[in-house]
Write a protein that holds these residues in place. Structure first.
Motif, short mmCIF file in Angstrom:
data_model
loop_
_atom_site.label_atom_id
_atom_site.label_comp_id
_atom_site.label_asym_id
_atom_site.label_seq_id
_atom_site.Cartn_x
_atom_site.Cartn_y
_atom_site.Cartn_z
N GLY A 97 7.45 -30.74 -15.12
CA GLY A 97 6.05 -30.64 -13.72
C GLY A 97 5.57 -29.03 -14.19
N LEU A 98 6.82 -27.90 -14.00
CA LEU A 98 6.66 -26.96 -14.64
C LEU A 98 6.25 -26.12 -15.39
CD1 LEU A 98 7.60 -23.63 -13.08
CD2 LEU A 98 9.79 -24.00 -14.47
N ALA A 99 6.24 -26.80 -16.70
CA ALA A 99 6.09 -26.84 -17.94
C ALA A 99 5.10 -26.74 -17.84
CB ALA A 99 6.73 -27.79 -19.18
N GLY A 100 3.84 -28.10 -17.20
CA GLY A 100 2.81 -28.91 -17.10
C GLY A 100 1.61 -27.82 -16.31
N ALA A 101 2.65 -27.21 -14.84
CA ALA A 101 1.79 -26.49 -14.32
C ALA A 101 1.72 -25.20 -14.84
CB ALA A 101 2.39 -26.34 -12.62
N THR A 102 2.52 -24.53 -15.36
CA THR A 102 2.42 -23.70 -16.09
C THR A 102 1.20 -23.39 -17.38
OG1 THR A 102 4.93 -23.00 -15.78
CG2 THR A 102 4.00 -21.84 -17.76
N LEU A 103 1.35 -24.40 -17.87
CA LEU A 103 0.79 -24.83 -19.22
C LEU A 103 -1.09 -25.09 -19.42
CD1 LEU A 103 3.48 -26.09 -21.36
CD2 LEU A 103 2.28 -23.50 -21.41
N GLY A 104 -0.71 -25.53 -17.65
CA GLY A 104 -2.62 -25.71 -17.06
C GLY A 104 -2.26 -26.92 -17.17
N GLY A 105 -1.79 -27.35 -16.11
CA GLY A 105 -1.85 -28.58 -15.54
C GLY A 105 -2.85 -28.99 -14.46
N GLY A 106 -3.77 -28.18 -14.95
CA GLY A 106 -5.57 -28.27 -13.60
C GLY A 106 -5.80 -29.53 -13.27
N ASN A 107 -5.56 -30.75 -15.12
CA ASN A 107 -6.18 -30.68 -15.54
C ASN A 107 -5.63 -32.81 -15.43
OD1 ASN A 107 -5.61 -31.75 -18.42
ND2 ASN A 107 -6.89 -29.53 -18.93
N VAL A 144 0.58 -32.51 -5.51
CA VAL A 144 1.38 -32.10 -4.05
C VAL A 144 1.28 -30.76 -3.71
CG1 VAL A 144 3.49 -32.47 -2.04
CG2 VAL A 144 2.67 -34.17 -3.40
N PRO A 145 -0.04 -30.63 -2.88
CA PRO A 145 0.35 -28.98 -2.47
C PRO A 145 0.85 -28.12 -2.61
CG PRO A 145 -1.78 -30.18 -1.41
CD PRO A 145 -0.74 -31.19 -2.52
N GLY A 146 1.28 -27.17 -2.39
CA GLY A 146 2.55 -26.45 -2.21
C GLY A 146 2.02 -24.89 -2.25
N ALA A 147 2.83 -24.26 -1.81
CA ALA A 147 2.56 -22.76 -1.31
C ALA A 147 3.36 -22.44 -2.51
CB ALA A 147 2.95 -22.06 0.20
N GLY A 148 3.39 -20.91 -3.17
CA GLY A 148 4.01 -20.11 -3.91
C GLY A 148 4.09 -20.77 -5.58
N SER A 149 4.90 -20.09 -6.60
CA SER A 149 4.68 -20.60 -8.22
C SER A 149 4.77 -21.24 -8.64
CB SER A 149 5.17 -18.95 -8.70
OG SER A 149 6.62 -19.12 -8.90
N PRO A 150 4.81 -21.77 -9.35
CA PRO A 150 5.20 -22.97 -10.09
C PRO A 150 7.36 -23.11 -9.66
CG PRO A 150 3.81 -22.80 -11.51
CD PRO A 150 3.62 -21.50 -10.51
#
Length: 189
Positions: A97-107, A144-150
């Motif tokens: 999940g960290l990798a996906g969010a960092t590499l552009g997990g917005g789609n 799931v929305p959350g505050a802070g960095s990945p």
């Protein structure tokens, strides 16, 4: 799949079926008592995890409570095994999940790839029982929305999962010792 894997799976299935058959054969009062014990274990573990999570100011302490309920089993050994799978799944899913969010997990394609990779990693490292939990954790990380960095989200989720499993283990251990001491029941293996 190798023959030993198939025989272990068959043995686990037979054991689970035997347990279900045994529980179904119990009188209603006994089933109610067993259900009450399970409910008490799950509620106590979840409540303890939630209170500690809130005290530690985790972002979403309810994940610790959910985890405690998810891993609570009738016996300490079963709770321990499911907790191990939960922890491994959370680690794999958190990293993916960290990798996906960092590499552009917005789609949607990145989300799907991230969850698929988490599931496949669990199978490749021979912990297929943690695969669905890895996929769930990756989903939580990305959807799931959350505050802070990945990084913050990944570490918080892992901390909350760990807290929930530790609380469930502690409560299950205490309950099994109480049953053994006060009711003369052997500890459930």
């Amino acid at each position: 799949m190798t023959a030993p894997d198939e025989s272990r799976r068959a043995a686990r299935t037979d054991a689970a079926n035997s347990l279900f058959a045994f529980l179904k054969s119990l009188p209603l009062g006994d089933r109610l008592a067993e259900g009450g014990v399970m409910a008490a274990q799950a509620v106590a573990g979840a409540s303890l995890a939630f209170v500690i999570g809130r005290w530690l100011h985790t972002e979403q302490a309810f994940w610790a409570a959910i985890t405690a309920i998810a891993v609570s089993q009738h016996s300490y050994i079963d709770t321990r095994n499911l907790s191990r799978d939960q922890f491994i799944g959370a680690m794999v899913g958190g990293v993916c999940g960290l990798a996906g969010a960092t590499l552009g997990g917005g789609n949607l394609a990145a989300y799907g790839a991230t969850v698929a990779v988490a599931i496949m990693i669990c199978w490749v490292v021979n912990v297929g029982s943690a695969a669905r939990l890895g996929g769930i954790t990756a989903t939580i990380m990305l959807l799931v929305p959350g505050a802070g960095s990945p990084w913050d989200k990944a570490l918080l989720r892992l901390g909350e999962v760990t807290l929930g499993t530790v609380c469930a283990l502690l409560v299950t251990l205490i309950m099994s010792r109480i049953e053994k001491r006060w009711f003369g029941r052997p500890e459930k293996a």
